[in-house]
Every structure is written in C-alpha cells, then in structure tokens.
Design a protein around this motif. Structure first.
Motif, mmCIF file in Angstrom:
data_model
loop_
_atom_site.group_PDB
_atom_site.id
_atom_site.type_symbol
_atom_site.label_atom_id
_atom_site.label_comp_id
_atom_site.label_asym_id
_atom_site.label_seq_id
_atom_site.Cartn_x
_atom_site.Cartn_y
_atom_site.Cartn_z
ATOM 1 N N ALA A 143 0.833 -1.209 0.000
ATOM 2 C CA ALA A 143 0.000 0.000 0.000
ATOM 3 C C ALA A 143 0.867 1.258 0.000
ATOM 4 C CB ALA A 143 -0.950 -0.016 1.199
ATOM 5 N N ALA A 196 -0.791 -14.423 -0.200
ATOM 6 C CA ALA A 196 -1.003 -15.403 -1.281
ATOM 7 C C ALA A 196 -0.902 -14.683 -2.623
ATOM 8 C CB ALA A 196 -2.352 -16.079 -1.128
ATOM 9 N N SER A 256 2.612 -7.453 6.335
ATOM 10 C CA SER A 256 1.798 -8.548 5.786
ATOM 11 C C SER A 256 2.187 -8.900 4.360
ATOM 12 C CB SER A 256 0.304 -8.153 5.757
ATOM 13 O OG SER A 256 -0.223 -8.097 7.054
ATOM 14 N N THR A 257 2.855 -7.967 3.668
ATOM 15 C CA THR A 257 2.996 -8.140 2.220
ATOM 16 C C THR A 257 3.828 -9.356 1.840
ATOM 17 O OG1 THR A 257 2.612 -5.798 1.820
ATOM 18 C CG2 THR A 257 3.830 -6.986 0.123
ATOM 19 N N GLN A 281 -2.864 -13.070 -4.739
ATOM 20 C CA GLN A 281 -3.778 -13.192 -5.882
ATOM 21 C C GLN A 281 -4.262 -11.810 -6.269
ATOM 22 O OE1 GLN A 281 -4.942 -17.505 -4.180
ATOM 23 N NE2 GLN A 281 -6.118 -15.738 -3.583
ATOM 24 N N GLU A 321 10.123 3.339 6.388
ATOM 25 C CA GLU A 321 9.790 1.946 6.741
ATOM 26 C C GLU A 321 10.618 1.541 7.966
ATOM 27 O OE1 GLU A 321 7.806 -0.759 6.088
ATOM 28 O OE2 GLU A 321 9.117 -1.732 7.547
ATOM 29 N N ARG A 322 9.960 0.947 8.948
ATOM 30 C CA ARG A 322 10.654 0.627 10.206
ATOM 31 C C ARG A 322 11.681 -0.494 10.019
ATOM 32 N NH1 ARG A 322 8.462 -3.493 13.520
ATOM 33 N NH2 ARG A 322 8.493 -2.261 15.437
ATOM 34 N N VAL A 346 9.141 5.196 12.572
ATOM 35 C CA VAL A 346 8.548 6.473 12.998
ATOM 36 C C VAL A 346 8.160 6.308 14.466
ATOM 37 C CG1 VAL A 346 6.538 7.976 12.716
ATOM 38 C CG2 VAL A 346 7.756 7.099 10.701
#
Ligand SMILES: Cc1cc2nc3c(=O)[nH]c(=O)nc-3n(C[C@H](O)[C@H](O)[C@H](O)COP(=O)(O)OP(=O)(O)OC[C@H]3O[C@@H](n4cnc5c(N)ncnc54)[C@H](O)[C@@H]3O)c2cc1C
Length: 327
Positions: A19, A52, A47-48, A54, A39-40, A178
């Motif tokens: 996202a 799965a 989750s990325t 799709q 990005e930490r 952050v």
C-alpha cells in the motif's frame, strides 16, 4: 535507497508494504515528486511478504473493478520489464456459485463489468470442471469467470513500485521506525523517526497491522482491526504434474476457501468463520517478517468441505502453513 534524511517533504508515507509503495509511486505519477516513504524494517516486512498475492478484477461495484483493472495493467507492465522481471501468472479465476441467488448476482456483475469494457463471463458447472480438472462440481451451479485473475510475487511488485517512485524523485528510508508525530500551528506535521525529523504537508498512514500504533501518534483511532489468516501449501500433486497448463484460481464462498497453483502443488486459503483477532492488546515491536503459530485445527470444519470440493487434496502432503495478520 537513501540513508540521509531530508528535513522537509510534501508527503511522508509511513510503511513500505504494497500500500505504501503503491501510494508513493502513484503520487509521483500525479506530479508529486517531493515525497518520501519511511519503513521501520525492510520493505514488505509486514503482511505483504507472506500474501497469497492473488490479483483479481472481481468487484461488486464499478469503482473497485476499475481500481483492480488499473492494478493489473500496471503489474503486467512492471512484470514485463526485461531488466527486472517479476513472476506473474495470469491463469484466470472463478468464483463458484452454489445458489440461484449467487447465479443472479454474478450475472449482474458480469453485465456491470461489460458496461465498462471489462471482459468477464458466467460459466456453467460443466465448464468449471473443464477449466479446473481437480474440482468436484457436485452442487455447483456455475461460476463467475475473470480471465485476468492471477498471482504475482508480492515482494517483487512492491520493490518495483518503490524503484519506479525513486526513479521519479521520491526517497525511501528503510530500517527507520517512525516514533512520534507532532503538528505545527500552521497545520504542517513533523514526523519524528529514529534517524531524524521530517516536516511535511501530509502524512499517509500505510502501516498495515500497526495502523493504530501510528494513528495513535496523532490521537487517531482507525476503525480497523487485524485478524489471523491462514493458507497451506501442498507438496507436488501428480494431478497437477499431469496437466500442461496452470489451473485457475478458485474462490469458493460456499465451502469457504480459495485456492491457486503454487509450483506443482496447491495453495489453499481458508475463509474462517470463527475468526481470531491479532494484536488487540498491542504488538511486540520485534514482530516483523514474522508469522503467527500455525493453527489448522481451528479450521477443521472448513477442511472437510475443502477436501470434498478438491478430493485430490486427500492424498497430498501439506508442507507449510502460513498464518499471518491481515488488516
Ligand atoms: C495469509 C495471507 C494471505 C493473503 N493473500 C492475499 C491475496 O491473495 N491477495 C491480496 O490482495 N491480499 C492478500 N493478503 C492481504 C495482503 O497481504 C495485505 O492486504 C497487504 O499486504 C497489506 O499491505 P500494507 O502495505 O497495507 O501493509 P503491510 O504489508 O503490513 O505494510 C505495512 C508496513 O508498515 C511498516 N510500519 C509499521 N509501523 C511503522 C512505523 N512506526 N514506522 C515505519 N514503518 C512502519 C511495517 O514494517 C510494514 O512494512 C493476504 C494476507 C495474509 C495474511
């Protein structure tokens, strides 16, 4: 990727999953080049990385279908880059119909999509069996077919979007959590990260299952919760080895599962009815690139119905269970 932080940017995107990286890329497409992403950990570490992955056009309204069609067009373009190819299989996919009401609904969606130039069809149960030879079609009335359904390497596409954004002037700062956000009297934000502060006009919260940790930095509670979500992967199945094509994706709202081919086995995800929440009482700061303990026993009811719909699974070994937070 950069390590020296800018002190000022128009937008700070917090979170480097699909996202956040997609938002960063699309901002640059709209001409917003003075934008950064923080990005930490490593990109995709929420989750990325374990999705799965799709990618479908199925949607119950034209806005969702149009958004998904846009993603598929973009992903096809990025995956075809000869310098940075991404594994992307377009197999087609079917959403199974068990009831006359589902048949009517799916036919309506097929016509709605046709009205915007998106090609889908309703197929009968015999055609379902022809397109996916492992399905037992008993009780099925047909399926809604999307010819562009498929699956993509989720990390590959996320890194590609970040790379494209950087080529257009955006900056990406990894391994840099952050820690807080403050607001100035003129409305600007100051994003305080481990490696420094950035003042910006707008903040995008794309922090996945940590959305309320980041929202909480501004006193915002987002109406979002995370659940544990599970899929399993089988060993090689002779029934798939024997085919000269990759089987399409199945989404089955009657037996509560989805499935796609992964190498020469199946990936099967469970639409759980007795769902389990994730992180309601806070999330361990070290939970990164991490999974929840596998717990297929809580889906025994689903498993019976899944094995009835895909009988070949009865002889297949399960070699991995992936249980991760989905927000
Ligand atoms: C088992 C499973 C299967 C799935 N299958 C599919 C599928 O087939 N198709 C599909 O479309 N979706 C699928 N999903 C859903 C998909 O994985 C998620 O919707 C998607 O990955 C969410 O992306 P995101 O960028 O919102 O969040 P994330 O990928 O979680 O990214 C958020 C990022 O924010 C970072 N972050 C958090 N807090 C901070 C902070 N304070 N500072 C800096 N960075 C921070 C995190 O480290 C993380 O990298 C699946 C999910 C699961 C669990």
């Amino acid at each position: 990727m950069s390590s020296n932080l800018k002190s000022q940017a128009r937008v700070v995107v917090i979170g480097g999953g699909i996202a956040g990286c997609s938002t960063l890329y699309h901002l640059t497409l709209e001409g917003w080049h003075d934008v950064v992403l923080i990005e930490r950990d490593e990109l995709t570490s929420g989750s990325t990385w374990h999705a799965a992955a799709q990618v479908t056009q199925f949607g119950a309204n034209q806005t969702m279908v149009a958004l998904k069609r846009h993603s598929i067009g973009l992903y096809r373009e990025l995956a075809a880059d000869p310098d940075n190819p991404i594994s992307y299989h377009i197999t087609g996919g079917m959403r199974l119909a068990h009831t006359p009401a589902q048949v009517d609904t799916y036919r309506h969606f097929v016509d709605m999509a046709a009205g915007m130039g998106v090609d889908m069809e309703f197929i009968d149960a015999a055609e379902v069996g022809r397109r996916h030879p492992l399905i037992k079609t008993d009780g099925l009335l047909g399926a809604w077919w999307d010819p562009l359904d498929g699956d993509i390497d989720p990390a590959g596409i996320t890194f590609a979007l970040a790379r494209k954004a950087r080529e257009a002037g955006a900056e990406v700062y990894r391994f840099n959590p952050v820690e807080s956000i403050t607001r100035k009297a003129n409305g600007e934000f100051i994003v305080h990260s481990r490696n420094g502060d950035i003042t910006c006009e707008k903040v995008v919260n794309a922090s996945g299952y940590r959305v309320n940790e980041v929202g909480g930095m501004l006193g915002v509670t987002h109406p979002v919760t995370s659940m544990e979500h599970m899929y399993f992967l089988t060993d090689t199945m002779p029934e798939l080895e024997a085919l000269d094509f990759r089987v399409p994706i199945i989404r089955d709202p009657g037996d509560d599962f989805y499935s796609r081919q992964e190498k020469l086995g199946l990936l099967v995800g469970v639409y759980e009815q007795d769902c389990k929440t994730f992180g309601m009482d806070g999330i361990d700061p070290d939970f990164t690139q991490a999974l929840c303990p596998s717990d297929l026993d809580r889906c025994l009811d689903n498993m019976e119905r899944i094995f009835e719909r895909l009988p070949a699974l009865a002889e297949a070994g399960i070699h991995a269970v992936i249980n991760g937070p989905i927000t």
